[in-house]
Design a protein around this motif. Structure first.
Motif, PDB file in Angstrom:
ATOM      1  N   PHE A 130       2.724  12.273 -37.753  1.00 28.51           N
ATOM      2  CA  PHE A 130       3.739  13.044 -38.483  1.00 28.51           C
ATOM      3  C   PHE A 130       3.735  12.749 -39.987  1.00 28.51           C
ATOM      4  CE2 PHE A 130       8.059  13.303 -40.257  1.00 28.51           C
ATOM      5  CZ  PHE A 130       8.284  14.659 -40.115  1.00 28.51           C
ATOM      6  N   PHE A 131       3.868  11.495 -40.369  1.00 30.59           N
ATOM      7  CA  PHE A 131       3.955  11.154 -41.794  1.00 30.59           C
ATOM      8  C   PHE A 131       2.630  11.418 -42.511  1.00 30.59           C
ATOM      9  CE2 PHE A 131       7.449   8.581 -40.022  1.00 30.59           C
ATOM     10  CZ  PHE A 131       8.480   9.037 -40.835  1.00 30.59           C
ATOM     11  N   SER A 132       1.535  11.303 -41.793  1.00 29.92           N
ATOM     12  CA  SER A 132       0.230  11.625 -42.380  1.00 29.92           C
ATOM     13  C   SER A 132       0.136  13.116 -42.675  1.00 29.92           C
ATOM     14  CB  SER A 132      -0.900  11.205 -41.426  1.00 29.92           C
ATOM     15  OG  SER A 132      -0.889   9.811 -41.206  1.00 29.92           O
ATOM     16  N   ALA A 133       0.672  13.935 -41.773  1.00 30.53           N
ATOM     17  CA  ALA A 133       0.662  15.386 -41.980  1.00 30.53           C
ATOM     18  C   ALA A 133       1.513  15.753 -43.197  1.00 30.53           C
ATOM     19  CB  ALA A 133       1.188  16.100 -40.732  1.00 30.53           C
ATOM     20  N   VAL A 134       2.686  15.113 -43.334  1.00 29.42           N
ATOM     21  CA  VAL A 134       3.549  15.363 -44.488  1.00 29.42           C
ATOM     22  C   VAL A 134       2.842  14.948 -45.780  1.00 29.42           C
ATOM     23  CG1 VAL A 134       5.720  14.718 -45.622  1.00 29.42           C
ATOM     24  CG2 VAL A 134       5.676  15.159 -43.149  1.00 29.42           C
ATOM     25  N   ALA A 135       2.193  13.777 -45.751  1.00 32.39           N
ATOM     26  CA  ALA A 135       1.471  13.297 -46.932  1.00 32.39           C
ATOM     27  C   ALA A 135       0.341  14.247 -47.313  1.00 32.39           C
ATOM     28  CB  ALA A 135       0.906  11.897 -46.671  1.00 32.39           C
ATOM     29  N   LEU A 136      -0.350  14.783 -46.305  1.00 36.05           N
ATOM     30  CA  LEU A 136      -1.418  15.748 -46.576  1.00 36.05           C
ATOM     31  C   LEU A 136      -0.865  17.018 -47.201  1.00 36.05           C
ATOM     32  CD1 LEU A 136      -3.984  15.710 -43.604  1.00 36.05           C
ATOM     33  CD2 LEU A 136      -4.440  15.332 -46.027  1.00 36.05           C
ATOM     34  N   GLY A 137       0.320  17.430 -46.766  1.00 37.47           N
ATOM     35  CA  GLY A 137       0.962  18.608 -47.354  1.00 37.47           C
ATOM     36  C   GLY A 137       1.245  18.399 -48.836  1.00 37.47           C
ATOM     37  N   PHE A 138       1.746  17.207 -49.177  1.00 37.54           N
ATOM     38  CA  PHE A 138       1.967  16.856 -50.588  1.00 37.54           C
ATOM     39  C   PHE A 138       0.647  16.912 -51.348  1.00 37.54           C
ATOM     40  CE2 PHE A 138       6.084  15.176 -49.328  1.00 37.54           C
ATOM     41  CZ  PHE A 138       6.843  15.347 -50.467  1.00 37.54           C
ATOM     42  N   LEU A 139      -0.405  16.354 -50.727  1.00 37.17           N
ATOM     43  CA  LEU A 139      -1.705  16.298 -51.386  1.00 37.17           C
ATOM     44  C   LEU A 139      -2.274  17.701 -51.611  1.00 37.17           C
ATOM     45  CD1 LEU A 139      -3.739  14.284 -52.499  1.00 37.17           C
ATOM     46  CD2 LEU A 139      -4.808  14.179 -50.238  1.00 37.17           C
ATOM     47  N   PHE A 140      -2.064  18.597 -50.640  1.00 41.10           N
ATOM     48  CA  PHE A 140      -2.546  19.974 -50.763  1.00 41.10           C
ATOM     49  C   PHE A 140      -2.008  20.638 -52.028  1.00 41.10           C
ATOM     50  CE2 PHE A 140      -4.334  22.004 -46.716  1.00 41.10           C
ATOM     51  CZ  PHE A 140      -4.972  20.825 -46.358  1.00 41.10           C
ATOM     52  N   ILE A 141      -0.680  20.595 -52.189  1.00 42.08           N
ATOM     53  CA  ILE A 141      -0.059  21.289 -53.320  1.00 42.08           C
ATOM     54  C   ILE A 141      -0.362  20.564 -54.631  1.00 42.08           C
ATOM     55  CG2 ILE A 141       2.181  20.133 -53.278  1.00 42.08           C
ATOM     56  CD1 ILE A 141       1.724  23.938 -53.551  1.00 42.08           C
ATOM     57  N   LEU A 142      -0.507  19.233 -54.580  1.00 44.44           N
ATOM     58  CA  LEU A 142      -0.844  18.456 -55.782  1.00 44.44           C
ATOM     59  C   LEU A 142      -2.234  18.824 -56.278  1.00 44.44           C
ATOM     60  CD1 LEU A 142      -0.356  16.176 -57.831  1.00 44.44           C
ATOM     61  CD2 LEU A 142      -1.232  14.572 -56.110  1.00 44.44           C
ATOM     62  N   ILE A 143      -3.197  18.884 -55.357  1.00 49.58           N
ATOM     63  CA  ILE A 143      -4.569  19.215 -55.740  1.00 49.58           C
ATOM     64  C   ILE A 143      -4.655  20.646 -56.247  1.00 49.58           C
ATOM     65  CG2 ILE A 143      -6.933  19.521 -54.892  1.00 49.58           C
ATOM     66  CD1 ILE A 143      -5.998  16.621 -55.350  1.00 49.58           C
ATOM     67  N   PHE A 144      -3.876  21.550 -55.653  1.00 47.10           N
ATOM     68  CA  PHE A 144      -3.860  22.929 -56.145  1.00 47.10           C
ATOM     69  C   PHE A 144      -3.439  22.972 -57.612  1.00 47.10           C
ATOM     70  CE2 PHE A 144      -0.802  26.321 -57.145  1.00 47.10           C
ATOM     71  CZ  PHE A 144      -1.698  27.360 -57.322  1.00 47.10           C
ATOM     72  N   ASN A 145      -2.366  22.252 -57.932  1.00 50.91           N
ATOM     73  CA  ASN A 145      -1.884  22.243 -59.319  1.00 50.91           C
ATOM     74  C   ASN A 145      -2.870  21.556 -60.254  1.00 50.91           C
ATOM     75  OD1 ASN A 145       0.978  23.421 -59.574  1.00 50.91           O
ATOM     76  ND2 ASN A 145       1.142  22.187 -57.738  1.00 50.91           N
ATOM     77  N   LEU A 146      -3.524  20.509 -59.781  1.00 52.27           N
ATOM     78  CA  LEU A 146      -4.545  19.841 -60.591  1.00 52.27           C
ATOM     79  C   LEU A 146      -5.740  20.760 -60.841  1.00 52.27           C
ATOM     80  CD1 LEU A 146      -4.597  16.196 -59.170  1.00 52.27           C
ATOM     81  CD2 LEU A 146      -4.052  16.883 -61.512  1.00 52.27           C
ATOM     82  N   MET A 147      -6.108  21.542 -59.836  1.00 53.01           N
ATOM     83  CA  MET A 147      -7.207  22.500 -59.992  1.00 53.01           C
ATOM     84  C   MET A 147      -6.852  23.563 -61.030  1.00 53.01           C
ATOM     85  SD  MET A 147      -8.373  22.921 -55.991  1.00 53.01           S
ATOM     86  CE  MET A 147      -9.513  24.261 -56.322  1.00 53.01           C
ATOM     87  N   ALA A 148      -5.603  24.032 -60.980  1.00 53.66           N
ATOM     88  CA  ALA A 148      -5.163  25.027 -61.954  1.00 53.66           C
ATOM     89  C   ALA A 148      -5.189  24.446 -63.363  1.00 53.66           C
ATOM     90  CB  ALA A 148      -3.754  25.505 -61.599  1.00 53.66           C
ATOM     91  N   LEU A 149      -4.720  23.195 -63.511  1.00 56.71           N
ATOM     92  CA  LEU A 149      -4.698  22.537 -64.823  1.00 56.71           C
ATOM     93  C   LEU A 149      -6.110  22.296 -65.337  1.00 56.71           C
ATOM     94  CD1 LEU A 149      -2.988  21.235 -67.043  1.00 56.71           C
ATOM     95  CD2 LEU A 149      -3.017  19.116 -65.724  1.00 56.71           C
ATOM     96  N   THR A 150      -7.002  21.872 -64.441  1.00 65.17           N
ATOM     97  CA  THR A 150      -8.399  21.617 -64.825  1.00 65.17           C
ATOM     98  C   THR A 150      -9.090  22.902 -65.242  1.00 65.17           C
ATOM     99  OG1 THR A 150      -8.468  19.800 -63.222  1.00 65.17           O
ATOM    100  CG2 THR A 150     -10.568  20.565 -64.084  1.00 65.17           C
ATOM    101  N   THR A 151      -8.781  23.997 -64.538  1.00 67.53           N
ATOM    102  CA  THR A 151      -9.363  25.291 -64.896  1.00 67.53           C
ATOM    103  C   THR A 151      -8.951  25.694 -66.306  1.00 67.53           C
ATOM    104  OG1 THR A 151      -9.340  25.993 -62.577  1.00 67.53           O
ATOM    105  CG2 THR A 151      -9.543  27.719 -64.236  1.00 67.53           C
ATOM    106  N   GLN A 152      -7.674  25.477 -66.616  1.00 69.18           N
ATOM    107  CA  GLN A 152      -7.172  25.829 -67.946  1.00 69.18           C
ATOM    108  C   GLN A 152      -7.831  24.992 -69.042  1.00 69.18           C
ATOM    109  OE1 GLN A 152      -2.963  25.256 -67.572  1.00 69.18           O
ATOM    110  NE2 GLN A 152      -2.694  26.967 -66.146  1.00 69.18           N
ATOM    111  N   ARG A 153      -8.057  23.722 -68.763  1.00 71.73           N
ATOM    112  CA  ARG A 153      -8.566  22.808 -69.782  1.00 71.73           C
ATOM    113  C   ARG A 153     -10.093  22.812 -69.892  1.00 71.73           C
ATOM    114  NH1 ARG A 153      -5.464  18.433 -71.697  1.00 71.73           N
ATOM    115  NH2 ARG A 153      -3.263  18.545 -71.128  1.00 71.73           N
ATOM    116  N   SER A 154     -10.775  22.927 -68.739  1.00 78.39           N
ATOM    117  CA  SER A 154     -12.229  22.741 -68.746  1.00 78.39           C
ATOM    118  C   SER A 154     -13.025  23.900 -68.181  1.00 78.39           C
ATOM    119  CB  SER A 154     -12.586  21.461 -67.964  1.00 78.39           C
ATOM    120  OG  SER A 154     -11.899  20.347 -68.473  1.00 78.39           O
ATOM    121  N   LEU A 208     -13.637  27.115 -64.944  1.00 80.78           N
ATOM    122  CA  LEU A 208     -13.775  27.261 -63.496  1.00 80.78           C
ATOM    123  C   LEU A 208     -14.965  26.493 -62.944  1.00 80.78           C
ATOM    124  CD1 LEU A 208     -12.468  28.651 -61.097  1.00 80.78           C
ATOM    125  CD2 LEU A 208     -13.936  30.624 -61.505  1.00 80.78           C
ATOM    126  N   SER A 209     -16.058  26.414 -63.707  1.00 78.85           N
ATOM    127  CA  SER A 209     -17.250  25.719 -63.216  1.00 78.85           C
ATOM    128  C   SER A 209     -16.978  24.241 -62.970  1.00 78.85           C
ATOM    129  CB  SER A 209     -18.408  25.869 -64.208  1.00 78.85           C
ATOM    130  OG  SER A 209     -18.949  27.169 -64.165  1.00 78.85           O
TER     131      SER A 209
END
Length: 288
Positions: free
Chosen positions: A62-86, A88-89
């Motif tokens: 259970f707690f691992s699934a919740v942690a993965l959910g946090f990680l999913f949305i965190l990585i999405f936002n990091l990908m968006a930020l990285t795309t803006q700065r550096s 898509l490649s």
């Protein structure tokens, strides 16, 4: 093998949907949140039997699934930020090269065998992923001050795949998989909803039906990519390092070819070399 092919197909469809996001000017964050709730709903629909709601928080995963959910949305936002700065490649390379993390985990933790064909295939696969992912003539370039963002995307993406493999082998029974994925996607959806509520309070939110439609179209293959990958990992015919290598390289190869056929993308010589090496790497790893 069928589950591995379905995982590759699902992940490649995700690529098509994201390309259409740009064409129809879809709000990516809003569609992503709907996507998570769509995927979570699919998990409920595919669960065989009565859903044991009171016992879910007491499950080992259970707690691992919740942690993965946090990680999913965190990585999405990091990908968006990285795309803006550096660009898509950089994001594409960081995400796809992260396959090295679950591969190394499988070899070191599970003591999976290494031989000439597998070792050579993995090395060729990493080169292929890089060459096929870079869509500019000059390769990947970014400011040193922005290095932290692609590094975090690399580590986060690798951590997601590695965690899925570990949890699949350690805690998940055959019947738990749909509910486990429901918790992962549901957690990510709830966090994304809180972000949207923040936008509403700051009066930066605009409702558009196309974002909901786009999210549903993304959620179905997104669930499929995770579901079929876990099912493939449970196949005793291949170990996890082989599965992750073939899956990642297959997605890169198929999505690149889709880009050519459906979106008339122009590839540079190194991209074609990457595709050729991808085929060779799959042959080498399969021979192992």
């Amino acid at each position: 093998m069928i589950y591995l092919l379905l995982s590759i197909a699902s992940s490649s469809i995700i690529f098509v949907v994201f390309k259409l996001f740009a064409r129809f000017k879809v709000n990516t964050l809003h569609a992503i949140v709907i996507n998570y709730f769509t995927a979570s709903t699919l998990g409920v629909l595919l669960y065989n039997g009565e859903i044991p709601l009171p016992s879910i928080p007491h499950q080992d995963w259970f707690f691992s699934a919740v942690a993965l959910g946090f990680l999913f949305i965190l990585i999405f936002n990091l990908m968006a930020l990285t795309t803006q700065r550096s660009g898509l490649s950089v994001v594409s390379v960081a995400t796809k090269m992260s396959v090295v993390i679950p591969i190394l985990f499988g070899i070191l933790y599970y003591k999976e065998s290494l031989g000439f064909f597998k070792t050579t295939g993995i090395i060729i696969a990493l080169i292929a992923v890089y060459l096929a992912s870079v869509k500019s003539k000059d390769g990947v370039a970014f400011k040193k001050t922005d290095l932290i963002f692609p590094v975090l995307v690399f580590l986060g993406s690798g951590a997601i795949d590695t965690s899925i493999k570990y949890l699949e082998g350690k805690y998940l029974s055959e019947g738990d998989l749909p509910i486990f994925l429901t918790m992962v996607f549901g957690t990510a959806g709830i966090i994304g909803t809180l972000i949207i509520i923040g936008q509403i309070l700051r009066k930066r939110f605009t409702f558009e039906v196309k974002n909901i439609i786009a999210g549903i179209c993304l959620g179905v293959p997104n669930y499929g990519s995770m579901y079929f990958l876990v099912k493939a990992l449970r196949n005793d015919a291949f170990d996890s390092s082989t599965i992750f290598t073939i899956n990642n390289v297959g997605v890169v190869m198929v999505s690149t070819l889709i880009g050519i056929l459906l979106f008339t993308e122009k590839l540079h010589l190194k991209n074609w070399i990457g595709i050729a090496l991808a085929v060779i790497s799959i042959i080498f790893v399969s021979l192992s």
